[in-house]
Design a protein around this motif. Sequence first.
Motif, PDB file in Angstrom:
ATOM      1  N   ASN A 103      49.639  28.426  29.492  1.00  0.00           N
ATOM      2  CA  ASN A 103      49.720  28.473  30.962  1.00  0.00           C
ATOM      3  C   ASN A 103      51.116  28.094  31.440  1.00  0.00           C
ATOM      4  OD1 ASN A 103      47.065  29.205  31.251  1.00  0.00           O
ATOM      5  ND2 ASN A 103      46.326  27.117  31.598  1.00  0.00           N
ATOM      6  N   ARG A 105      53.982  28.151  29.700  1.00  0.00           N
ATOM      7  CA  ARG A 105      54.966  29.169  29.318  1.00  0.00           C
ATOM      8  C   ARG A 105      54.887  30.382  30.236  1.00  0.00           C
ATOM      9  NH1 ARG A 105      58.370  27.433  25.182  1.00  0.00           N
ATOM     10  NH2 ARG A 105      59.516  29.267  25.856  1.00  0.00           N
ATOM     11  N   ALA A 106      53.666  30.771  30.596  1.00  0.00           N
ATOM     12  CA  ALA A 106      53.483  31.936  31.459  1.00  0.00           C
ATOM     13  C   ALA A 106      54.084  31.662  32.840  1.00  0.00           C
ATOM     14  CB  ALA A 106      52.000  32.282  31.568  1.00  0.00           C
ATOM     15  N   ASP A 107      53.856  30.478  33.382  1.00  0.00           N
ATOM     16  CA  ASP A 107      54.438  30.096  34.677  1.00  0.00           C
ATOM     17  C   ASP A 107      55.959  30.151  34.626  1.00  0.00           C
ATOM     18  OD1 ASP A 107      52.391  29.652  36.406  1.00  0.00           O
ATOM     19  OD2 ASP A 107      52.196  27.508  35.984  1.00  0.00           O
ATOM     20  N   LEU A 110      57.044  34.118  33.695  1.00  0.00           N
ATOM     21  CA  LEU A 110      56.688  35.291  34.498  1.00  0.00           C
ATOM     22  C   LEU A 110      57.085  35.149  35.966  1.00  0.00           C
ATOM     23  CD1 LEU A 110      53.195  36.011  32.870  1.00  0.00           C
ATOM     24  CD2 LEU A 110      55.338  37.221  32.436  1.00  0.00           C
ATOM     25  N   VAL A 130      50.004  32.616  38.458  1.00  0.00           N
ATOM     26  CA  VAL A 130      49.687  33.140  37.135  1.00  0.00           C
ATOM     27  C   VAL A 130      48.273  32.700  36.807  1.00  0.00           C
ATOM     28  CG1 VAL A 130      50.260  33.007  34.686  1.00  0.00           C
ATOM     29  CG2 VAL A 130      52.082  33.102  36.378  1.00  0.00           C
ATOM     30  N   ARG A 131      47.469  33.622  36.328  1.00  0.00           N
ATOM     31  CA  ARG A 131      46.080  33.286  36.013  1.00  0.00           C
ATOM     32  C   ARG A 131      45.696  33.799  34.635  1.00  0.00           C
ATOM     33  NH1 ARG A 131      43.319  35.694  41.313  1.00  0.00           N
ATOM     34  NH2 ARG A 131      41.431  34.653  40.616  1.00  0.00           N
ATOM     35  N   ALA A 132      44.649  33.173  34.090  1.00  0.00           N
ATOM     36  CA  ALA A 132      44.055  33.671  32.851  1.00  0.00           C
ATOM     37  C   ALA A 132      42.934  34.618  33.264  1.00  0.00           C
ATOM     38  CB  ALA A 132      43.500  32.517  32.030  1.00  0.00           C
ATOM     39  N   ASN A 149      48.551  38.132  35.331  1.00  0.00           N
ATOM     40  CA  ASN A 149      47.802  37.684  34.166  1.00  0.00           C
ATOM     41  C   ASN A 149      48.775  37.081  33.143  1.00  0.00           C
ATOM     42  OD1 ASN A 149      46.233  37.484  31.828  1.00  0.00           O
ATOM     43  ND2 ASN A 149      45.052  39.324  32.360  1.00  0.00           N
ATOM     44  N   ARG A 150      48.463  35.871  32.682  1.00  0.00           N
ATOM     45  CA  ARG A 150      49.363  35.206  31.729  1.00  0.00           C
ATOM     46  C   ARG A 150      49.495  36.000  30.424  1.00  0.00           C
ATOM     47  NH1 ARG A 150      45.651  30.228  29.248  1.00  0.00           N
ATOM     48  NH2 ARG A 150      44.187  31.625  28.229  1.00  0.00           N
ATOM     49  N   LEU A 153      52.517  38.093  28.691  1.00  0.00           N
ATOM     50  CA  LEU A 153      53.487  37.612  27.702  1.00  0.00           C
ATOM     51  C   LEU A 153      53.372  38.367  26.376  1.00  0.00           C
ATOM     52  CD1 LEU A 153      53.322  33.737  28.215  1.00  0.00           C
ATOM     53  CD2 LEU A 153      55.210  35.244  28.827  1.00  0.00           C
TER      54      LEU A 153
END
Length: 212
Positions: A103, A105-107, A110, A130-132, A149-150, A153
């Motif tokens: 989460n 890393r995605a934030d 992205l 960012v969401r799963a 969507n995370r 990545l």
Amino acid sequence: MQLKVSPLGTIEVVLPKNINAKHVPLFVAEHQHWIEQTQKQMAALYPPEELLPGSLNFAATNQQWQLKYCEGKRARVAEINNSLTVYSQDDNGAQKALQQWLNRRADETLIPWLHNVSNELKLTFKRAIVRAQKTRWGSCSSNGTISINRALLFMPPETVRYLFIHELCHTKEMNHSPRYWAFVESHMPGYQQHEQILSKGIRLIPRWALIT
Ligand SMILES: [Zn+2]
């Protein structure tokens, strides 16, 4: 009382404030059949050997890591160069630590990237989250909130860029009309190949990264 089965098959019982914990064993025993069925479903959906992966590859940023799992009181992920060490008391803790790491890393990756594409195209939005998610790559609401969507990545960088362009174009056209697609095309000729990658893409995402 509420029962939850995690993807790793562990059971969590949620107790309302006024219920005594001494009732838990009976409650669990009464639901044994449901628990076993749900554990089987979880094992089919999330193969246990895939839940704590040995390596990780973000196609979006061309980054690879080898993973190690160690005992540790506090669940956390330590990153040194290309290796990640996941500290936890048990597999469930390791899985949670890994989810949180993803989460974060995605934030970090992205959201600034979306801002860059937004500046470049001069298409603005209000807020990004960012969401799963298991079934959607992104969305744009009428109030200008873009959800991403995370799992992006794990997609190629050009496809991530396409998804951003797709959502940013919705800030001008809240539909999928021919005018909307022409607008997308003006920003990204040949975008159709990325639509195709995204439509099949969920299958390329490691299972553990699809846990929501
Ligand atoms: Zn759309």
